[in-house]
Design an enzyme around this catalytic site. Sequence first.
Site, PDB file in Angstrom:
ATOM      1  N   HIS A  57      21.827   6.613  17.339  1.00 43.54           N
ATOM      2  CA  HIS A  57      22.989   5.851  16.722  1.00 43.54           C
ATOM      3  C   HIS A  57      22.464   5.380  15.482  1.00 43.54           C
ATOM      4  CE1 HIS A  57      24.848   5.587  21.047  1.00 43.54           C
ATOM      5  NE2 HIS A  57      25.624   6.147  20.276  1.00 43.54           N
ATOM      6  N   GLN A  67      32.610  18.216  19.163  1.00 43.88           N
ATOM      7  CA  GLN A  67      33.338  17.205  18.454  1.00 43.88           C
ATOM      8  C   GLN A  67      33.219  17.202  16.996  1.00 43.88           C
ATOM      9  OE1 GLN A  67      33.192  12.954  20.060  1.00 43.88           O
ATOM     10  NE2 GLN A  67      31.704  12.686  18.427  1.00 43.88           N
TER      11      GLN A  67
HETATM   12  P1  AMP Z   1      28.643   8.094  21.137  1.00 41.76           P
HETATM   13  O1  AMP Z   1      28.654   6.549  21.121  1.00 41.76           O
HETATM   14  O2  AMP Z   1      27.947   8.743  22.263  1.00 41.76           O
HETATM   15  O3  AMP Z   1      30.009   8.536  20.877  1.00 41.76           O
HETATM   16  O4  AMP Z   1      27.901   8.448  19.846  1.00 41.76           O
HETATM   17  C1  AMP Z   1      28.310   7.966  18.526  1.00 41.76           C
HETATM   18  C2  AMP Z   1      27.710   8.965  17.535  1.00 41.76           C
HETATM   19  O5  AMP Z   1      26.250   9.170  17.801  1.00 41.76           O
HETATM   20  C3  AMP Z   1      28.317  10.485  17.735  1.00 41.76           C
HETATM   21  O6  AMP Z   1      28.597  11.014  16.495  1.00 41.76           O
HETATM   22  C4  AMP Z   1      27.181  11.144  18.408  1.00 41.76           C
HETATM   23  O7  AMP Z   1      27.138  12.646  18.030  1.00 41.76           O
HETATM   24  C5  AMP Z   1      25.942  10.619  17.745  1.00 41.76           C
HETATM   25  N1  AMP Z   1      24.790  10.707  18.533  1.00 41.76           N
HETATM   26  C6  AMP Z   1      24.698  10.529  20.180  1.00 41.76           C
HETATM   27  N2  AMP Z   1      23.527  10.608  20.458  1.00 41.76           N
HETATM   28  C7  AMP Z   1      22.607  11.050  19.357  1.00 41.76           C
HETATM   29  C8  AMP Z   1      21.490  11.622  19.118  1.00 41.76           C
HETATM   30  N3  AMP Z   1      20.511  11.663  20.150  1.00 41.76           N
HETATM   31  N4  AMP Z   1      21.036  11.869  18.020  1.00 41.76           N
HETATM   32  C9  AMP Z   1      21.874  11.844  16.706  1.00 41.76           C
HETATM   33  N5  AMP Z   1      23.076  11.430  16.948  1.00 41.76           N
HETATM   34  C10 AMP Z   1      23.724  11.105  18.235  1.00 41.76           C
END
Ligand code: AMP
Length: 285
Positions: free
Chosen positions: A37, A153
């Site tokens: 994040h 997504q």
């Molecule tokens: P989430 O809180 O899981 O909905 O993720 C929020 C954002 O962070 C989304 O755009 C995810 O794709 C991105 N994200 C989640 N995990 C990772 C990761 N390991 N590396 C980069 N971005 C991520």
Amino acid sequence: MKICTTRKSLQGYLEQLKQDGKTIGFVPTLGALHQGHLSLIALAQQNTDVVACSIFVNPTQFNDPKDLEKYPRPIASDIEKLEHANCDVLFNPDVSEMYAGNEQWHLEIGELEHLLEGKFRPGHYQGVTQVVYKLFDIVKPDIAFFGQKDYQQFLIIQKMVGLLHLPVKLMMCPILRDADGLAMSSRNIHLSAEERQHALILSKALNWLKQNFDRNQIPSLKNECEAMISAEPGVELEYFEITDGDNLHTADSHTKKIVALVAAKVGKTRLIDNVIISWQLSVGS
Ligand code: AMP
């Protein structure tokens, strides 16, 4: 960092900055923040003047009530991480601030909605588009940053932006991994030490595929990866697909933009991961 829990306060805060000519970058999240994040926040800082992050565990995108209930919500440490990352503003609304009541939402996304994740999480992308539409409407960002980690997504949000002519640019950010290769995820905290070891098979299989892609035909490679993952104890494979990165159809030897995606349950924890195999522009695009 400014913290807003109502739409009105966030809009008031951003309005002034927009009038001053500042560009707004937006990073929507469900919280339980990790380095992945924070890498989105860093990319937003490099590309826009003011960075807004949202933390909202959106109930409409959870098809499994147990998953919603046990989703981690460590808000105090999330705020600390955002402060440390010099994020400018956090939007952290309650469910009642985002949803007036039993709202209806349906966006005709087409077949992308029902493939891969859509098959295993019915209704998930309706919930995702519903909340992202609302968040875009409140924040009105110049650029929104999403992770490649949730590849499908990203395609779906891109589709929504196109269908509804939303005035926002989207940027896809690379997947951050732990040193052992496991893709960072808020759900990883649910893994026991042993499960975590088994979970590594997902990134290992994707990595192996990338290294060996030219050595065999796509269907055989897919079979090998499926066998590799299925042989791992405690791992229940949901799908492993080698796809056209634009439409998630099964790739063939003519496909230029190839992305392999995997989902599996490790114990009770559902994990997803993917790798971009090739990223050449298709002919004519
Ligand atoms: P989430 O809180 O899981 O909905 O993720 C929020 C954002 O962070 C989304 O755009 C995810 O794709 C991105 N994200 C989640 N995990 C990772 C990761 N390991 N590396 C980069 N971005 C991520």
